[in-house]
Design a protein around this motif. Structure first.
Motif, short mmCIF file in Angstrom:
data_model
loop_
_atom_site.label_atom_id
_atom_site.label_comp_id
_atom_site.label_asym_id
_atom_site.label_seq_id
_atom_site.Cartn_x
_atom_site.Cartn_y
_atom_site.Cartn_z
N SER A 292 0.83 -1.20 0.00
CA SER A 292 0.00 0.00 0.00
C SER A 292 0.87 1.25 0.00
CB SER A 292 -0.93 0.01 1.22
OG SER A 292 -1.84 -1.07 1.15
N LYS A 293 1.92 1.22 0.81
CA LYS A 293 2.81 2.37 0.89
C LYS A 293 3.45 2.63 -0.47
CE LYS A 293 6.72 4.20 3.52
NZ LYS A 293 7.70 3.94 4.60
N SER A 294 3.91 1.54 -1.12
CA SER A 294 4.51 1.68 -2.44
C SER A 294 3.51 2.23 -3.43
CB SER A 294 5.02 0.31 -2.91
OG SER A 294 5.48 0.38 -4.23
N THR A 295 2.28 1.76 -3.34
CA THR A 295 1.24 2.22 -4.25
C THR A 295 0.95 3.70 -4.05
OG1 THR A 295 0.20 0.04 -4.32
CG2 THR A 295 -1.15 1.89 -4.99
N PHE A 296 0.88 4.15 -2.80
CA PHE A 296 0.63 5.56 -2.51
C PHE A 296 1.76 6.44 -3.06
CE2 PHE A 296 -1.95 4.12 1.39
CZ PHE A 296 -3.12 4.11 0.64
N ALA B 234 7.99 10.66 -3.41
CA ALA B 234 7.92 10.88 -4.85
C ALA B 234 8.84 12.03 -5.26
CB ALA B 234 6.49 11.17 -5.27
N MET B 235 8.92 13.06 -4.42
CA MET B 235 9.73 14.23 -4.72
C MET B 235 11.22 13.87 -4.83
SD MET B 235 8.17 17.08 -5.24
CE MET B 235 6.65 17.95 -4.92
N LEU B 236 11.68 12.93 -4.02
CA LEU B 236 13.08 12.53 -4.09
C LEU B 236 13.39 11.94 -5.47
CD1 LEU B 236 13.54 10.88 -0.57
CD2 LEU B 236 14.42 13.09 -1.35
N GLU B 237 12.47 11.14 -5.98
CA GLU B 237 12.65 10.55 -7.30
C GLU B 237 12.58 11.61 -8.39
OE1 GLU B 237 10.82 6.81 -9.88
OE2 GLU B 237 10.34 7.04 -7.75
#
Length: 231
Positions: free
Chosen positions: A16-20, A62-65
């Motif tokens: 779930s964390k990965s999906t979010f 997401a921002m890090l990526e």
């Protein structure tokens, strides 16, 4: 002994964390590529979360990526900068597209399977069907989906990933007006169709020629301020 229920629970939580995080990444990236957020502007993370209806933790992940990929940068004490593309970067991206997509068209004409051809055909048919909608965002997705399908049919994952990255970075500065004009939109479709027919017929040299012609026309239609200097 590991409790199976706990192990399963942890697995679901991680999934779930990965999906979010993936959802936050896609929402933020699309907001950048399709100018929902203004290039060169600075936004607080809280305002981004509210605007995109996402939580802070997955946004930060997401921002890090996105920072590593060159889409954003952090401004200490201010927020997140939506990074502009310099003229030099734009010209480099255009040149790279011309080189790599000439290659993908030629290789695709030699290596594309029947399934690859069918995937390209679906994109072409969908592009033709949706032209009259003037929905620029959706039409660009279909357009780039066609280019990515060509790259995929080279069956070289490194070429495919590089091409996808180029196409995404191209959208950061592309003037998204071509599909708003019925004449230009029809020309774009015909250029794509000509590329497809050459690949389908396994005419590698002709496919390369059609791709180069299409990209030169595309750059001159909407990005002559960059491409004109290169010619």
């Amino acid at each position: 002994m590991v409790d199976k229920d706990e192990e399963c629970k942890d697995s679901k939580q991680n999934k779930s964390k990965s999906t979010f995080k993936e959802q936050a990444y896609e929402k933020m990236k699309n907001a950048i590529l399709f100018n929902h957020f203004r290039i060169g502007a600075i936004y607080s993370q809280e305002s981004i979360c509210k605007d995109l209806n996402i939580s802070l933790t997955p946004l930060r992940e997401a921002m890090l990526e996105l920072q590593n990929e060159g889409y954003v940068s952090y401004c200490r004490g201010k927020g997140v900068l939506i990074k502009p593309v310099s003229r030099e970067e734009a010209r480099n991206i255009l040149q790279a597209r011309l080189w790599i997509e000439k290659l993908t068209a030629g290789v695709a004409a030699q290596k594309a399977t029947a399934q690859d051809i069918e995937e390209m055909r679906k994109r072409i048919d969908e592009l033709q069907e949706k032209l009259e909608t003037r929905d620029a965002q959706n039409l660009y997705r279909i357009d780039h989906g066609f280019h990515k399908a060509i790259a995929y049919s080279t069956h070289n994952p490194y070429i495919y990933r590089f091409c996808c990255s180029l196409l995404d970075h191209y959208l950061r500065f592309e003037v998204k007006s071509v599909y708003s004009n019925s004449i230009d939109a029809r020309h774009v479709f015909e250029e794509h169709f000509n590329i497809f027919k050459c690949i389908e017929a396994h005419k590698a040299t002709k496919a390369e020629e059609m791709m180069v012609k299409h990209l030169n026309n595309s750059f001159e239609r909407t990005l002559s301020m960059y491409w004109g200097e290169h010619q």
